[in-house]
Design an enzyme around this catalytic site. Structure first.
Site, PDB file in Angstrom:
ATOM      1  N   CYS A 187       0.852  -1.176   0.000  1.00 56.34           N
ATOM      2  CA  CYS A 187       0.000   0.000   0.000  1.00 56.34           C
ATOM      3  C   CYS A 187       0.893   1.233   0.000  1.00 56.34           C
ATOM      4  O   CYS A 187       2.083   1.137   0.267  1.00 56.34           O
ATOM      5  CB  CYS A 187      -0.929   0.019   1.217  1.00 56.34           C
ATOM      6  SG  CYS A 187      -2.319   1.155   0.956  1.00 56.34           S
ATOM      7  N   LYS A 233     -12.367  -5.712   2.229  1.00 58.55           N
ATOM      8  CA  LYS A 233     -11.844  -4.869   3.311  1.00 58.55           C
ATOM      9  C   LYS A 233     -12.819  -3.725   3.539  1.00 58.55           C
ATOM     10  O   LYS A 233     -13.072  -2.926   2.643  1.00 58.55           O
ATOM     11  CB  LYS A 233     -10.467  -4.330   2.920  1.00 58.55           C
ATOM     12  CG  LYS A 233      -9.931  -3.276   3.888  1.00 58.55           C
ATOM     13  CD  LYS A 233      -8.475  -2.950   3.602  1.00 58.55           C
ATOM     14  CE  LYS A 233      -8.006  -1.751   4.400  1.00 58.55           C
ATOM     15  NZ  LYS A 233      -6.596  -1.424   4.149  1.00 58.55           N
ATOM     16  N   LYS A 260     -11.586  -8.555   6.114  1.00 61.10           N
ATOM     17  CA  LYS A 260     -11.026  -7.659   7.119  1.00 61.10           C
ATOM     18  C   LYS A 260     -11.985  -6.522   7.390  1.00 61.10           C
ATOM     19  O   LYS A 260     -12.449  -5.933   6.425  1.00 61.10           O
ATOM     20  CB  LYS A 260      -9.711  -7.129   6.539  1.00 61.10           C
ATOM     21  CG  LYS A 260      -9.066  -6.010   7.289  1.00 61.10           C
ATOM     22  CD  LYS A 260      -7.894  -5.485   6.501  1.00 61.10           C
ATOM     23  CE  LYS A 260      -7.325  -4.286   7.245  1.00 61.10           C
ATOM     24  NZ  LYS A 260      -6.407  -3.531   6.465  1.00 61.10           N
TER      25      LYS A 260
HETATM   26  C1  PBG Z   1      -2.831  -0.145   4.836  1.00 64.25           C
HETATM   27  C2  PBG Z   1      -3.396  -1.078   5.856  1.00 64.25           C
HETATM   28  C3  PBG Z   1      -4.215  -0.779   6.950  1.00 64.25           C
HETATM   29  C4  PBG Z   1      -4.383  -1.961   7.653  1.00 64.25           C
HETATM   30  C5  PBG Z   1      -3.707  -2.965   6.949  1.00 64.25           C
HETATM   31  N1  PBG Z   1      -3.113  -2.384   5.843  1.00 64.25           N
HETATM   32  C6  PBG Z   1      -4.763   0.519   7.415  1.00 64.25           C
HETATM   33  C7  PBG Z   1      -5.815   1.188   6.628  1.00 64.25           C
HETATM   34  O1  PBG Z   1      -6.317   0.671   5.640  1.00 64.25           O
HETATM   35  O2  PBG Z   1      -6.122   2.328   6.987  1.00 64.25           O
HETATM   36  C8  PBG Z   1      -5.138  -2.102   8.928  1.00 64.25           C
HETATM   37  C9  PBG Z   1      -4.668  -3.192   9.834  1.00 64.25           C
HETATM   38  C10 PBG Z   1      -5.072  -3.081  11.266  1.00 64.25           C
HETATM   39  O3  PBG Z   1      -5.856  -2.214  11.681  1.00 64.25           O
HETATM   40  O4  PBG Z   1      -4.567  -3.906  12.018  1.00 64.25           O
HETATM   41  N2  PBG Z   1      -3.750   0.225   3.874  1.00 64.25           N
HETATM   42 ZN    ZN Z   2      -3.258   2.030   2.731  1.00 65.78          ZN
END
Ligand code: PBG
Ligand code: ZN
Length: 341
Positions: free
Chosen positions: A134, A211, A264
């Site tokens: 990401c 997600k 997720k």
């Molecule tokens: C990056 C990412 C996130 C999480 C995993 N990869 C944060 C988001 O999307 O803001 C969240 C993981 C967690 O809360 O443990 N995009």
């Molecule tokens: Zn991200």
């Protein structure tokens, strides 16, 4: 099927009424689990900074720290010795001036993720190394992608960039790339990139397909310094009520070449885990017990509302019961102590 229960006049009990004999012994209770938790299901998130000797507690995430590359290896050694099989890496650039509009530092060859892949690979040849892919940790605006002037995501540019980052992680030795940016079309671009680079046969592509946007990523964003500086992620993470969208995303990502899929968060989305196990029956399903869920269970335990070990088992058993085969969990070190195999 409902049976015509045989009624025993002598005792007043039907032969089908008594279930307790089936789980009266601890071993019999284990037999009732269709799939028990095992160490090999667990994937442990690691936050890696660009300051080599860093070892910093994360107040919002009890027992979880950010590690610089020099501190990472001794820490991971203690877990590998207990049976750790898989990790997922998150880079946390702390140096000034690293972040920019397009997240250039995500695949910096000297950056924390690529350095960590190489060091882990060298020290732990059998450890399965996954990389979250990401840009939000590396962009100045904290969004997961590259933005148009109006602040919306530039889908085409981003999917290609995410593809390039994933290929560079795979080149460095990652066993698996897991894009969490949630931008449409990225799975196809990553798979195409891996094929062109001659790496597709060596690298598993695990999509964060379902997600959801919500209230459970706060501690992670503190840990990774990745909160958006303006706006939110509503335009690219799924709305919590959107079960149909999640099912469509799961199907789309399989069609675009994903090798496994993630749901997720986990606890509040067990219906989606169950949907995924049906729709993606030929794929490993991974549940991500996210930072906010983990922090909530710790907070509840501190308040005396739950027993931490008990609630950890109950929640994680829920994921496998719903159909998950893998679990990304901050509780991994504890489960390595708690489980025999
Ligand atoms: C990056 C990412 C996130 C999480 C995993 N990869 C944060 C988001 O999307 O803001 C969240 C993981 C967690 O809360 O443990 N995009
Ligand atoms: Zn991200």
């Amino acid at each position: 099927m409902v049976h015509e229960a045989e009624f025993l006049p002598s005792t007043g009990t039907s032969i089908l009424s008594v279930l307790q004999g089936g789980y009266n012994h601890p071993l019999a209770r284990e037999w009732q689990e269709e799939r028990p938790l095992t160490k090999s299901m667990f994937i442990y998130p690691l936050f890696i900074t660009d300051s080599p000797d860093d070892e910093t507690e994360i107040p919002a995430l009890p027992n979880i720290k950010r590690y610089g590359i020099n501190k990472l290896i001794p820490y991971v050694k203690t877990l590998v010795d207990k049976g750790l099989r898989a990790v997922i890496l998150f880079g946390v650039p702390l140096k000034d001036g690293v972040k920019d509009e397009v997240g250039t530092a995500a695949d910096d060859p000297e950056g924390p993720v690529i350095m960590a892949i190489k060091a882990l690979r060298q020290n732990f040849p059998d450890l399965y190394i996954m990389c979250d892919v990401c840009l939000c940790e590396y962009t100045s605006h904290g969004h997961c992608g590259i933005l148009y002037k109006d602040g919306s995501i530039n889908r085409e540019t981003l999917a290609l960039r995410i593809g390039a980052v994933a290929v560079n992680y795979a080149k460095a030795g990652a066993n698996c790339v897991a894009p969490s940016d949630m931008v449409d079309g990225r799975i196809k671009d990553i798979k195409t990139g891996l094929i062109s680079a001659g790496l597709a046969h060596k690298c598993l592509l695990m999509s964060y397909a379902a997600k959801f946007l919500g209230n459970l990523y706060g501690p992670f964003r503190d840990a990774a310094g990745s909160a958006p500086s303006h706006g939110d992620r509503k335009a690219y993470q799924l709305p919590p009520g959107g079960a149909g969208l999640a099912r469509r995303a799961l199907i789309r990502d399989m069609d675009e070449g994903a090798d496994a899929v993630i749901v997720k968060p986990s606890t509040f989305y067990l219906d989606i885990v169950s949907d995924a196990s049906r729709l993606c029956e030929n794929y490993p399903i991974c549940a991500y017990h996210v930072s906010g869920e983990y922090a909530m269970l710790h907070a509840a335990a501190e308040k005396g509302i739950v027993d931490l070990k008990g609630i950890a088992f109950e929640s994680h058993q829920g994921f496998v019961r719903a159909g998950a085969r893998l679990i990304i969990s901050y509780f991994t070190p504890e489960f390595l102590d708690w489980l025999d195999m």
